[in-house]
Design a protein around this motif. Sequence first.
Motif, mmCIF file in Angstrom:
data_model
loop_
_atom_site.group_PDB
_atom_site.id
_atom_site.type_symbol
_atom_site.label_atom_id
_atom_site.label_comp_id
_atom_site.label_asym_id
_atom_site.label_seq_id
_atom_site.Cartn_x
_atom_site.Cartn_y
_atom_site.Cartn_z
ATOM 1 N N GLU A 1 28.648 37.808 37.720
ATOM 2 C CA GLU A 1 27.319 38.053 37.166
ATOM 3 C C GLU A 1 27.293 39.485 36.659
ATOM 4 N N ILE A 2 26.880 39.650 35.405
ATOM 5 C CA ILE A 2 26.910 40.954 34.754
ATOM 6 C C ILE A 2 25.524 41.279 34.208
ATOM 7 N N THR A 3 25.036 42.460 34.573
ATOM 8 C CA THR A 3 23.816 42.999 33.979
ATOM 9 C C THR A 3 24.209 44.295 33.287
ATOM 10 N N GLY B 1 16.039 33.687 28.732
ATOM 11 C CA GLY B 1 15.045 34.736 28.906
ATOM 12 C C GLY B 1 15.511 35.951 29.679
ATOM 13 N N GLU B 2 16.797 36.042 29.969
ATOM 14 C CA GLU B 2 17.319 37.171 30.749
ATOM 15 C C GLU B 2 18.396 37.908 29.971
ATOM 16 N N LEU B 3 18.529 39.187 30.265
ATOM 17 C CA LEU B 3 19.562 40.002 29.626
ATOM 18 C C LEU B 3 20.714 40.237 30.605
ATOM 19 N N ARG B 4 21.274 39.147 31.061
ATOM 20 C CA ARG B 4 22.451 39.209 31.916
ATOM 21 C C ARG B 4 23.352 38.039 31.567
ATOM 22 N N SER B 5 24.574 38.106 32.032
ATOM 23 C CA SER B 5 25.550 37.054 31.762
ATOM 24 C C SER B 5 26.108 36.528 33.069
ATOM 25 N N ILE B 6 26.476 35.265 33.063
ATOM 26 C CA ILE B 6 27.146 34.625 34.190
ATOM 27 C C ILE B 6 28.374 33.947 33.614
ATOM 28 N N GLU C 1 41.371 39.989 42.958
ATOM 29 C CA GLU C 1 40.202 40.782 42.588
ATOM 30 C C GLU C 1 40.578 42.141 42.000
ATOM 31 N N ASP C 2 41.688 42.707 42.435
ATOM 32 C CA ASP C 2 42.125 43.979 41.850
ATOM 33 C C ASP C 2 42.400 43.808 40.363
ATOM 34 N N GLU C 3 43.144 42.754 40.008
ATOM 35 C CA GLU C 3 43.418 42.508 38.600
ATOM 36 C C GLU C 3 42.117 42.239 37.842
ATOM 37 N N LEU C 4 41.226 41.450 38.446
ATOM 38 C CA LEU C 4 39.961 41.140 37.794
ATOM 39 C C LEU C 4 39.200 42.417 37.448
ATOM 40 N N HIS C 5 39.085 43.317 38.416
ATOM 41 C CA HIS C 5 38.325 44.549 38.197
ATOM 42 C C HIS C 5 39.058 45.527 37.283
ATOM 43 N N ASP C 6 40.350 45.726 37.522
ATOM 44 C CA ASP C 6 41.091 46.778 36.820
ATOM 45 C C ASP C 6 41.573 46.363 35.432
ATOM 46 N N GLU C 7 42.129 45.171 35.322
ATOM 47 C CA GLU C 7 42.804 44.780 34.086
ATOM 48 C C GLU C 7 42.011 43.800 33.218
ATOM 49 N N VAL C 8 40.916 43.284 33.762
ATOM 50 C CA VAL C 8 40.114 42.334 32.991
ATOM 51 C C VAL C 8 38.733 42.953 32.727
ATOM 52 N N LEU C 9 37.876 42.969 33.728
ATOM 53 C CA LEU C 9 36.531 43.509 33.526
ATOM 54 C C LEU C 9 36.561 44.984 33.151
ATOM 55 N N GLY C 10 37.508 45.718 33.710
ATOM 56 C CA GLY C 10 37.615 47.148 33.420
ATOM 57 C C GLY C 10 37.969 47.465 31.982
ATOM 58 N N THR C 11 38.401 46.463 31.224
ATOM 59 C CA THR C 11 38.770 46.684 29.822
ATOM 60 C C THR C 11 37.619 46.386 28.858
ATOM 61 N N LEU C 12 36.492 45.960 29.395
ATOM 62 C CA LEU C 12 35.349 45.655 28.541
ATOM 63 C C LEU C 12 34.692 46.950 28.056
ATOM 64 N N LEU D 1 31.711 47.615 27.298
ATOM 65 C CA LEU D 1 30.406 47.860 27.914
ATOM 66 C C LEU D 1 30.491 48.077 29.422
ATOM 67 N N ARG D 2 31.690 48.022 29.995
ATOM 68 C CA ARG D 2 31.840 48.110 31.449
ATOM 69 C C ARG D 2 31.159 49.326 32.072
ATOM 70 N N PRO D 3 31.208 50.507 31.448
ATOM 71 C CA PRO D 3 30.528 51.648 32.078
ATOM 72 C C PRO D 3 29.017 51.448 32.234
ATOM 73 N N TRP D 4 28.447 50.538 31.482
ATOM 74 C CA TRP D 4 27.006 50.287 31.532
ATOM 75 C C TRP D 4 26.666 49.054 32.364
ATOM 76 N N MET D 5 27.667 48.424 32.967
ATOM 77 C CA MET D 5 27.469 47.153 33.660
ATOM 78 C C MET D 5 27.330 47.307 35.166
ATOM 79 N N THR D 6 26.494 46.438 35.717
ATOM 80 C CA THR D 6 26.466 46.185 37.147
ATOM 81 C C THR D 6 27.077 44.794 37.303
ATOM 82 N N VAL D 7 28.101 44.689 38.154
ATOM 83 C CA VAL D 7 28.867 43.446 38.261
ATOM 84 C C VAL D 7 28.833 42.937 39.696
ATOM 85 N N THR D 8 28.585 41.644 39.836
ATOM 86 C CA THR D 8 28.683 40.966 41.130
ATOM 87 C C THR D 8 29.750 39.890 40.999
#
Length: 97
Positions: A7-9, A49-54, A62-73, A75-82
């Motif tokens: 979940e990304i806001t 009606g929401e400004l978030r993504s699922i 999870e390390d790869e997910l955070h570092d090599e996937v989501l971390g390459t987006l 907009l990542r510096p502006w994201m809150t991720v669950t």
Amino acid sequence: MNEYLVEITTTVPEGTTPEEVDRRRAAEAVRARELAASGHLARLWRPVGELRSIGIWLAADEDELHDEVLGTLPLRPWMTVTVTALEPHPNDPGRPS
């Protein structure tokens, strides 16, 4: 690869120029297509009606997910991720027999 419900806001920092927002959003669309092509982004939704993504994202862990996937987006510096790690449910109707 493991599946993750993500979940990304995204919150644009105050004072950011519209040009910077447009630049990052365009780069984000390109990067999302690349991650889909590489098998890391399986599905992506925006709740009505929401400004978030699922989304359903895939990574070795999870390390790869955070570092090599989501971390390459872009907009990542502006994201809150669950992140929620997922595993197959025995009653999943879409599960292969």
